[in-house]
Design an enzyme around this catalytic site. Structure first.
Site, PDB file in Angstrom:
ATOM      1  N   ASP A  18       1.721  -3.958  -1.071  1.00 42.12           N
ATOM      2  CA  ASP A  18       1.466  -3.437   0.830  1.00 42.12           C
ATOM      3  C   ASP A  18       0.214  -2.632   1.256  1.00 42.12           C
ATOM      4  O   ASP A  18      -0.137  -3.345   0.710  1.00 42.12           O
ATOM      5  CB  ASP A  18       3.167  -1.689   0.671  1.00 42.12           C
ATOM      6  CG  ASP A  18       2.833  -1.359   2.078  1.00 42.12           C
ATOM      7  OD1 ASP A  18       3.341  -2.462   3.062  1.00 42.12           O
ATOM      8  OD2 ASP A  18       2.319  -0.771   2.150  1.00 42.12           O
ATOM      9  N   ASP A  47      11.697 -10.167  -0.275  1.00 40.36           N
ATOM     10  CA  ASP A  47      11.709  -8.857   0.238  1.00 40.36           C
ATOM     11  C   ASP A  47      11.271  -9.485   1.872  1.00 40.36           C
ATOM     12  O   ASP A  47      10.643 -10.581   1.712  1.00 40.36           O
ATOM     13  CB  ASP A  47       9.916  -8.517  -0.162  1.00 40.36           C
ATOM     14  CG  ASP A  47       8.968  -7.992   0.823  1.00 40.36           C
ATOM     15  OD1 ASP A  47       9.806  -7.116   1.524  1.00 40.36           O
ATOM     16  OD2 ASP A  47       7.770  -7.212   0.875  1.00 40.36           O
ATOM     17  N   HIS A  59      10.838  -4.989  -1.317  1.00 42.84           N
ATOM     18  CA  HIS A  59       9.631  -4.371  -1.024  1.00 42.84           C
ATOM     19  C   HIS A  59       8.248  -3.504  -1.584  1.00 42.84           C
ATOM     20  O   HIS A  59       7.709  -4.208  -2.087  1.00 42.84           O
ATOM     21  CB  HIS A  59       9.065  -4.021   0.694  1.00 42.84           C
ATOM     22  CG  HIS A  59       8.118  -3.688   0.917  1.00 42.84           C
ATOM     23  ND1 HIS A  59       7.074  -4.608   1.413  1.00 42.84           N
ATOM     24  CD2 HIS A  59       7.093  -2.664   1.796  1.00 42.84           C
ATOM     25  CE1 HIS A  59       5.929  -4.355   1.576  1.00 42.84           C
ATOM     26  NE2 HIS A  59       6.083  -2.844   1.738  1.00 42.84           N
TER      27      HIS A  59
END
Length: 310
Positions: free
Chosen positions: A135, A261, A291
């Protein structure tokens, strides 16, 4: 009501430590360094008797999580002989939280992380430093690596990217709109919704812990707005410059991905095919996982890393 403090012209709040008192599965004692007048929190764990040549793995979290995200990966990484360094980004976890959105910029986070690594250099000793980023941990970490190529030895990337003015897709655009419009940004529920496995209520509470109320959430609210998804974004030139470095990067790069994801599941090839150091490496995909792959497949990720490093 949050008690605000000002340092260097930046007003910030500090999450009371008692908010973290009920978290039983993240037993690491927090440490702190001062970065531009803000207290940045981190934990470090290492094998008993680790020498100066032991590798350190920097585990970088993203939005809206904190170091707790890595609780399933730290023990097997340490058991595999690695020192781990897990900071809370400014605005998250136990780190101080500027209250104005304008205090948070992409460039600012890259600078804060670079300063953090300088401040902890002696503590992690002289062994190689490997970066694991997922991320925003990847968005920040890849910039740090590209701008300081002698600092990072290996890159390990999971469900992340380095956008140059293009949207990651409909999944991100939905999250961007939701994050700005929802009245209460429930970080526990958000992480639960972005995993394949169901989070316990205790784990959801741990993700809520850093944010007693909206005054603490400027960073969490603003982070989605900082992703450079338009050509006019001020971060685009720096990201393009970073890619110029990464396209010449021959040190080893490993991608460990959750293809299911809905936000970044299709992004693995964009990294593994573009960075020379990724050629011939044992890239892998994991299911079930969404995710936040660390929640769904933390021990398996750690095993893959330890095997690769050895």
């Amino acid at each position: 009501m949050a008690d605000m403090t000002t340092a260097g012209g930046v007003a910030f709040v500090r999450t009371p430590e008692e908010r973290f008192g009920g978290i039983d599965d993240y037993p690491y004692e927090p440490r702190y360094v001062d970065i531009d007048g803000l207290r940045m929190a981190y934990v470090m764990a290492e094998p008993e008797g680790a020498g100066d040549d032991a590798a350190t793995i920097l585990l970088l979290h993203g939005e809206p999580t904190w170091g707790y995200l890595y609780r399933k990966m730290i023990p097997p990484l340490v058991a595999g002989g690695c020192r781990v360094l897990v900071p809370d980004l400014i605005g998250f976890g136990r780190s101080d939280k500027p209250v104005e959105r304008s205090a948070y910029t992409y460039e600012g986070h890259v600078s804060w992380m670079t300063q953090f690594l300088a401040a902890t250099a002696a503590e992690r000793s002289a062994g190689p430093l490997h970066l694991f980023g997922q991320d925003w941990g990847g968005l920040i970490g890849l910039r740090v690596a590209a701008e300081n190529p002698d600092l990072i030895d290996r890159l390990i990337l999971a469900n992340t990217g380095l956008p140059e003015g293009q949207s990651p897709g409909a999944g991100f655009e939905f999250w961007l709109q939701f994050s700005q419009e929802v009245e209460y940004l429930d970080c526990g529920r958000l992480v639960d919704n972005a995993t394949a496995n169901e989070l316990s209520e205790a784990a959801q509470e741990a993700y809520r812990a850093p944010f007693p109320d909206e005054a603490y959430m400027a960073g969490a609210r603003h982070f989605p707005m900082l992703v450079p998804i338009s050509p006019e974004d001020p971060a685009v030139p720096a990201n393009r410059a970073a890619w110029q470095v990464l396209e010449q990067w021959t040190k080893p790069v490993l991608t460990l991905w959750a293809p299911d994801d809905p936000v970044l599941g299709s992004g693995q090839a964009a990294i593994s095919e573009r960075i020379p150091g990724a050629a011939g490496q044992p890239h892998d995909q994991f299911r079930p996982a969404s995710h936040f792959i660390q929640e769904d497949q933390g021990p398996a990720l750690a095993e893959a890393i330890v095997t690769w490093l050895s």
